[in-house]
Design a protein around this motif. Structure first.
Motif, PDB file in Angstrom:
ATOM      1  N   ALA A  44       0.804  -1.227   0.000  1.00  0.00           N
ATOM      2  CA  ALA A  44       0.000   0.000   0.000  1.00  0.00           C
ATOM      3  C   ALA A  44       0.833   1.271   0.000  1.00  0.00           C
ATOM      4  N   GLN A  45       2.168   1.172   0.105  1.00  0.00           N
ATOM      5  CA  GLN A  45       2.990   2.369   0.259  1.00  0.00           C
ATOM      6  C   GLN A  45       4.079   2.465  -0.811  1.00  0.00           C
ATOM      7  N   PRO A  46       3.782   3.076  -1.946  1.00  0.00           N
ATOM      8  CA  PRO A  46       4.829   3.296  -2.952  1.00  0.00           C
ATOM      9  C   PRO A  46       5.977   4.107  -2.348  1.00  0.00           C
ATOM     10  N   GLY A  47       7.181   3.688  -2.644  1.00  0.00           N
ATOM     11  CA  GLY A  47       8.353   4.370  -2.115  1.00  0.00           C
ATOM     12  C   GLY A  47       8.886   3.764  -0.832  1.00  0.00           C
ATOM     13  N   ALA A  48       8.167   2.819  -0.251  1.00  0.00           N
ATOM     14  CA  ALA A  48       8.638   2.192   0.989  1.00  0.00           C
ATOM     15  C   ALA A  48       9.855   1.326   0.718  1.00  0.00           C
ATOM     16  N   ALA A  49      10.827   1.391   1.613  1.00  0.00           N
ATOM     17  CA  ALA A  49      12.025   0.552   1.531  1.00  0.00           C
ATOM     18  C   ALA A  49      12.211  -0.137   2.874  1.00  0.00           C
ATOM     19  N   LEU A  50      11.977  -1.434   2.904  1.00  0.00           N
ATOM     20  CA  LEU A  50      12.066  -2.191   4.147  1.00  0.00           C
ATOM     21  C   LEU A  50      13.504  -2.638   4.371  1.00  0.00           C
ATOM     22  N   LEU A  51      14.015  -2.343   5.568  1.00  0.00           N
ATOM     23  CA  LEU A  51      15.388  -2.684   5.916  1.00  0.00           C
ATOM     24  C   LEU A  51      15.409  -3.689   7.057  1.00  0.00           C
ATOM     25  N   GLY A  52      16.429  -4.525   7.045  1.00  0.00           N
ATOM     26  CA  GLY A  52      16.659  -5.470   8.124  1.00  0.00           C
ATOM     27  C   GLY A  52      18.101  -5.384   8.580  1.00  0.00           C
ATOM     28  N   PRO A  53      18.413  -5.888   9.761  1.00  0.00           N
ATOM     29  CA  PRO A  53      19.780  -5.797  10.281  1.00  0.00           C
ATOM     30  C   PRO A  53      20.754  -6.646   9.477  1.00  0.00           C
ATOM     31  N   ALA A  54      21.973  -6.153   9.352  1.00  0.00           N
ATOM     32  CA  ALA A  54      23.075  -6.881   8.729  1.00  0.00           C
ATOM     33  C   ALA A  54      24.257  -6.858   9.687  1.00  0.00           C
ATOM     34  N   ASP A  55      25.297  -7.610   9.367  1.00  0.00           N
ATOM     35  CA  ASP A  55      26.450  -7.698  10.264  1.00  0.00           C
ATOM     36  C   ASP A  55      27.084  -6.347  10.525  1.00  0.00           C
ATOM     37  N   ASP A  56      27.148  -5.506   9.510  1.00  0.00           N
ATOM     38  CA  ASP A  56      27.810  -4.214   9.668  1.00  0.00           C
ATOM     39  C   ASP A  56      26.921  -3.051   9.264  1.00  0.00           C
ATOM     40  N   GLY A  57      25.619  -3.186   9.464  1.00  0.00           N
ATOM     41  CA  GLY A  57      24.703  -2.107   9.133  1.00  0.00           C
ATOM     42  C   GLY A  57      23.311  -2.617   8.878  1.00  0.00           C
ATOM     43  N   GLU A  58      22.725  -2.207   7.757  1.00  0.00           N
ATOM     44  CA  GLU A  58      21.381  -2.644   7.395  1.00  0.00           C
ATOM     45  C   GLU A  58      21.380  -3.160   5.965  1.00  0.00           C
TER      46      GLU A  58
END
Length: 376
Positions: free
Chosen positions: A64-78
């Protein structure tokens, strides 16, 4: 004119299975149930890594949200999990972003995206399952498949339900649901099996075979738990399946009570026939009136009475419904007093008929419209 459903592009490949299904097929089903349009690995406006298993509210809100960028944790950032490409933008430049080991939020904002973690894009209240739930974004590359299936199974469970379903069935139901998924047994097949046990329990109660009847009844209630969980975890739920399952749930309890009453006619001792007949009348009338009270609450306020306040959620665990009533009757049978167990069900029915009636009146007389404490 209604807007076309958002198409989804599954990025990458992963030879894995989830709930007995190829991962790509499971993802297609999951995104379709969330409201996506076309789902494939060649094109789409919502770009998401195939390995990511997302909670349903997270999926719906991303769509429902154009432009949304989903992030998740990574070892040295996201790391990027998904991008809903902005309207009228070319998806190609955004595909490059998934090749980065970690991403910078400022660069995503510069690209016209609104980055956030799963808590930024998910609802915490699931109205249909009557519970608050923690959103999740789980990677099939890093998480154990069984652990992910446990999360999905728990997510398919109602938060407000009776004590048997809530405390006794979850562990065995998880393994039976997994077995059914592996064997490709459909939810409606499980529902049909539960209907057969409804009939078997009815006949056994009618004959006064209490132990066998109670065993058949518990098998039925267990299968009644499995069919819904199987439908939700394999993404095979449908309007017909819902009607079939809940129709059986709604109709059969009065027939069991009638059969128990009939079976008690040949009991050598116990309550008088007048008391047993009165108990049957109370149980049947109370069953209908309790349902009418609940229906009136939903009609007036738009949500179920059992999620109004914490006391109502607790009441649902022990209210005079099938499973708590079967517990009462089972204890009485174990004590050698099935007749008095039947009377106890009638008393229990009256208690909760009054309780829910009082709660309905309190809600009507309240100055402001009631709101579920789970949404507050």
């Amino acid at each position: 004119m209604s807007q076309n459903p958002v198409s989804v592009r599954l990025l990458g490949e992963l030879p894995a299975r989830l709930w007995g299904l190829d991962l790509a097929e499971w993802q297609r089903r999951a995104w379709s149930k969330a409201g996506a349009g076309q789902i494939d690995q060649a094109a789409g406006r919502l770009l998401v890594g195939i390995e990511w298993v997302l909670s349903p509210s997270l999926q719906r809100n991303l769509l429902a949200q154009p432009g949304a960028a989903l992030l998740g944790p990574a070892d040295d950032g996201e790391q990027l999990i998904a991008i809903h490409v902005p309207d009228n933008a070319d998806p190609a430049p955004y595909l490059v972003l998934f090749e980065q080991n970690n991403v910078d939020r400022s660069s995503l904002k510069a690209a016209g995206l609104a980055p956030g973690d799963m808590y930024a894009f998910a609802d915490t209240y699931n109205k249909s399952l009557r519970k608050r739930e923690t959103p999740y974004a789980l990677s099939m590359r890093t998480e154990n498949t069984v652990d992910i299936e446990r999360v999905l199974f728990a997510g398919s469970y109602k938060g407000i339900t009776d004590l048997v379903t809530k405390y006794a069935w979850p562990i065995p139901a998880f393994y039976v649901t997994r077995l059914c998924a592996f064997l490709r047994i459909s939810p409606n097949t499980v529902t049909t099996a539960s209907l057969l046990f409804v009939i078997l329990a009815f006949w056994l109660f009618w004959q006064g075979h209490w132990a066998a009847g109670i065993a058949a009844a518990w098998v039925m209630t267990f299968l009644d738990t499995v069919d819904g969980k199987l439908a939700r975890t394999t993404m095979t739920y449908s309007n017909w399946g819902n009607i079939y399952d809940h129709g059986i749930d709604l109709i059969h309890p009065p027939f069991w009570y009638w059969a128990i009453f009939t079976g008690l006619q040949s009991a050598p001792a116990g309550p008088s026939q007048a008391l047993l007949f009165g108990s049957l009348a109370v149980i049947l009338a109370g069953y209908v009136l309790n349902r009418l009270e609940e229906g009136e609450f939903i009609r007036r306020f738009g949500f179920h009475i059992h999620v109004w306040q914490p006391i109502d959620g607790f009441a649902r665990e022990i209210t005079a419904r099938r499973n708590p009533n079967m517990l009462i009757f089972m204890v009485a049978v174990m004590l050698g007093q099935p007749g008095w167990g039947f009377v106890a069900i009638a008393v229990w029915t009256i208690i909760f008929l009054v309780f829910h009636g009082v709660r309905l009146i309190q809600a009507i007389l309240q100055r402001s419209a009631p709101v579920s404490w789970l949404e507050a």
